[in-house]
Design an enzyme around this catalytic site. Structure first.
Site, PDB file in Angstrom:
ATOM      1  N   PHE A 196     -26.279  37.176  15.633  1.00 54.80           N
ATOM      2  CA  PHE A 196     -26.675  38.366  14.888  1.00 54.80           C
ATOM      3  C   PHE A 196     -26.697  39.595  15.771  1.00 54.80           C
ATOM      4  O   PHE A 196     -26.689  39.506  17.003  1.00 54.80           O
ATOM      5  CB  PHE A 196     -28.044  38.173  14.224  1.00 54.80           C
ATOM      6  CG  PHE A 196     -29.202  38.020  15.183  1.00 54.80           C
ATOM      7  CD1 PHE A 196     -29.666  39.094  15.932  1.00 54.80           C
ATOM      8  CD2 PHE A 196     -29.846  36.799  15.319  1.00 54.80           C
ATOM      9  CE1 PHE A 196     -30.736  38.957  16.808  1.00 54.80           C
ATOM     10  CE2 PHE A 196     -30.917  36.649  16.208  1.00 54.80           C
ATOM     11  CZ  PHE A 196     -31.364  37.735  16.946  1.00 54.80           C
TER      12      PHE A 196
ATOM     13  N   HIS B 159     -35.549  29.297  24.192  1.00 52.39           N
ATOM     14  CA  HIS B 159     -34.515  30.284  23.852  1.00 52.39           C
ATOM     15  C   HIS B 159     -34.674  30.888  22.470  1.00 52.39           C
ATOM     16  O   HIS B 159     -34.051  31.885  22.163  1.00 52.39           O
ATOM     17  CB  HIS B 159     -33.126  29.686  23.994  1.00 52.39           C
ATOM     18  CG  HIS B 159     -32.663  28.895  22.811  1.00 52.39           C
ATOM     19  ND1 HIS B 159     -33.318  27.775  22.364  1.00 52.39           N
ATOM     20  CD2 HIS B 159     -31.622  29.081  21.972  1.00 52.39           C
ATOM     21  CE1 HIS B 159     -32.683  27.311  21.314  1.00 52.39           C
ATOM     22  NE2 HIS B 159     -31.661  28.071  21.041  1.00 52.39           N
TER      23      HIS B 159
ATOM     24  N   HIS C 288     -28.081  31.309  27.223  1.00 53.77           N
ATOM     25  CA  HIS C 288     -28.932  30.144  26.953  1.00 53.77           C
ATOM     26  C   HIS C 288     -28.223  28.818  26.686  1.00 53.77           C
ATOM     27  O   HIS C 288     -28.889  27.854  26.344  1.00 53.77           O
ATOM     28  CB  HIS C 288     -30.060  30.436  25.945  1.00 53.77           C
ATOM     29  CG  HIS C 288     -29.673  30.994  24.650  1.00 53.77           C
ATOM     30  ND1 HIS C 288     -30.424  31.914  23.984  1.00 53.77           N
ATOM     31  CD2 HIS C 288     -28.637  30.739  23.889  1.00 53.77           C
ATOM     32  CE1 HIS C 288     -29.841  32.215  22.865  1.00 53.77           C
ATOM     33  NE2 HIS C 288     -28.758  31.521  22.768  1.00 53.77           N
ATOM     34  N   ASN C 289     -26.930  28.741  26.895  1.00 52.31           N
ATOM     35  CA  ASN C 289     -26.243  27.436  26.959  1.00 52.31           C
ATOM     36  C   ASN C 289     -25.362  27.486  28.189  1.00 52.31           C
ATOM     37  O   ASN C 289     -24.245  28.012  28.130  1.00 52.31           O
ATOM     38  CB  ASN C 289     -25.310  27.220  25.752  1.00 52.31           C
ATOM     39  CG  ASN C 289     -26.057  26.846  24.493  1.00 52.31           C
ATOM     40  OD1 ASN C 289     -27.207  26.422  24.543  1.00 52.31           O
ATOM     41  ND2 ASN C 289     -25.396  26.973  23.377  1.00 52.31           N
TER      42      ASN C 289
ATOM     43  N   HIS D 142     -27.036  38.798  19.750  1.00 51.50           N
ATOM     44  CA  HIS D 142     -27.078  37.363  20.036  1.00 51.50           C
ATOM     45  C   HIS D 142     -25.740  36.744  19.666  1.00 51.50           C
ATOM     46  O   HIS D 142     -25.399  36.672  18.488  1.00 51.50           O
ATOM     47  CB  HIS D 142     -28.222  36.735  19.197  1.00 51.50           C
ATOM     48  CG  HIS D 142     -28.313  35.242  19.316  1.00 51.50           C
ATOM     49  ND1 HIS D 142     -28.780  34.440  18.303  1.00 51.50           N
ATOM     50  CD2 HIS D 142     -27.999  34.403  20.322  1.00 51.50           C
ATOM     51  CE1 HIS D 142     -28.757  33.180  18.688  1.00 51.50           C
ATOM     52  NE2 HIS D 142     -28.288  33.134  19.902  1.00 51.50           N
TER      53      HIS D 142
END
Lengths: 80, 395
Positions: free
Chosen positions: B131, B318, B256-257, B162
């Site tokens: 988003f 996260h 975050h990955n 994001h």
């Protein structure tokens, strides 16, 4: 699996490596009561799966946003 | 998943499964000096203009089409490529995890299919839980830390972006999940779940994946930087001021990955280990941790801590984490209704497909407040700023 989790503090939970076969290290979960209460058993099992991998360093840490499914954050499998 | 695990550099593994399909899915936070009261009257116009400026949706193609050489440069240099080509400024780089570029990325380890998918998707939002949000600061919880980030007052408008590495990262993950499934057999590694495909950290299969993952990570950093530029330009059009006048600086940008080769204290000794953050954010002392809420719910900026270095390999959560599957959410909610509900809460929303609004419905997620209370309580990151959405774009 969830019944094997022990409380360490108000926000930390421990799943000792003996909790299931082939776990090499302890797993820890960061969660308050509300989050822990809603945690799915499958998510905890998945955490213990990671603790079975070679060369894993103690502890494997589950964060409070953990949920079952490795690939459900981010874009969808079928339609990236 | 929402977990962090670290593996020994000699005897450990590197797992594509534990990195996930959206390599370097991450978050950028951009501040403004505008107030919610100034932005709200123009919100519909702003959301529509952003929707035109930033391609959204599942297979969205971008306005950029890179030559093979340009793409390779993006994969190696990350945000450095962007700044050199007029996207963002140097200061954005300094406010990004790893300075927007993981060293050691190798484009030759990225398949031609992955590259083909990446050529025209730079600067696109994608779909799913990705988003772009306009948010208002609802609470300044740690004034000293947030002040150092240029966030000083309630109702200040923030922007949160994001998204991730799009089709390129997805293809890298797909390719290496396959090669690591073979590696599991070749090196006779016992894994309890096929999704945890991996390879010995020091094997060719392990290192090839790591070099390709870094390339996808750099692509994603650059993707968000290109969109940052377009967000700034769109604000300039709508508010008839320069982005500098609106103080639209990057507060911070995180992954975050991702898998990182980091030094951590293990059993009293410093050691370099492969930290796998799958749905987890880096939390290093006094570095911002950005938590993207879900559509219609709060997002947070937290402060990283020393306790995280001791307890969680320098990591925190996260986001909110799903409480319900996408399929379950689509059955239960209807996109049009969710749009109305958001509007009642004063949130203007746009999505390419109403179904996305249903599957990302706020009720399909855990309560972000309890998630944040948990990491704050455990001390692995501390509350600094709370933000609420006032405008949402979904893919």
């Amino acid at each position: 699996m969830k019944e094997k989790v022990k409380r360490i503090s108000d926000f930390e939970w421990l799943l000792p490596k003996g909790s299931r076969d082939k776990m090499r290290v302890d797993a820890k979960i960061i969660a308050n009561d509300a989050v822990f209460g809603a945690l799915e058993d499958d998510a905890i099992t998945q955490l213990t799966n990671v603790a079975c991998l070679p060369g894993v360093i103690e502890p494997v840490v589950g964060l409070p946003d953990m949920h079952w499914g490795l690939h459900s954050t981010g874009i969808r499998l079928s339609a990236p | 998943m929402g977990a962090v695990s670290a593996f020994d550099a000699e005897n450990g593994i590197i797992s594509s499964g534990l990195c996930g399909f959206d390599i370097n899915c991450g978050v950028n936070a951009i501040r403004t000096n505008l107030t919610a009261a100034e932005v709200r009257p123009k919100m519909r116009q702003l959301v529509d203009a952003l929707f035109r400026a930033i391609p959204c949706g599942v297979g969205a193609r971008g306005k950029l089409k890179l030559t093979p050489d340009q793409l390779d440069e993006v994969l190696v240099k990350g945000m450095g490529w962007g700044v050199k080509n007029g996207y963002g400024v140097k200061e954005d780089i300094a406010r990004t995890e790893d300075n927007g570029c993981m060293e050691g990325a190798d484009p030759s380890k990225v398949s031609s299919l992955a590259k083909q998918r990446g050529r025209d998707q730079l600067g696109t939002l994608g779909a799913g839980n990705h988003f772009l949000e306009m948010q208002r600061v609802s609470d300044v919880i740690d004034p000293k830390f947030s002040g150092s980030l240029g966030i000083n007052r309630k109702d200040q408008v923030m922007i949160m972006l994001h998204c991730g590495s799009r089709g390129l990262g997805h293809q890298v993950a797909t390719d290496y999940l396959k090669s690591q499934e073979e590696a599991v057999r070749k090196y006779k590694i016992w894994i309890p779940d096929r999704q945890l495909a991996c390879a010995p950290a020091n094997s060719k299969e392990g290192q090839d994946f790591f070099a390709a993952m870094k390339a996808a990570t750099n692509y994603s950093f650059t993707n968000r930087l290109v969109m940052t530029q377009w967000i700034r330009e769109t604000f300039e059009q709508v508010f008839a001021r320069t982005w500098q006048e609106m103080d639209m600086h990057t507060v911070y940008a995180i992954c975050h990955n991702v898998i990182k080769f980091e030094e951590h204290k293990i059993g009293g000794e410093k050691k370099k280990v492969y930290v796998h953050r799958k749905g987890a954010t880096r939390s290093f002392p006094d570095i911002p941790v950005l938590i993207a809420g879900t559509m219609g719910t709060a997002s947070y900026i937290l402060r990283g801590t020393e306790a995280a270095m001791e307890k969680s390999f320098g990591s925190s959560c996260h986001g909110a984490g799903r409480a319900m599957s996408r399929e379950g959410a689509i059955r239960k909610f209807w996109g049009g209704r969710i749009k109305e509900e958001l509007l009642k809460k004063g949130i203007e929303s746009r999505a390419t497909n109403p179904q996305v609004l249903a599957e990302e419905a706020p009720h399909a997620y855990k309560d972000v407040e309890e998630v944040i209370n948990s990491v704050h309580g455990a001390g692995i990151s501390l509350k600094a700023v709370r933000m609420e959405p006032i405008g949402v774009l979904k893919g």
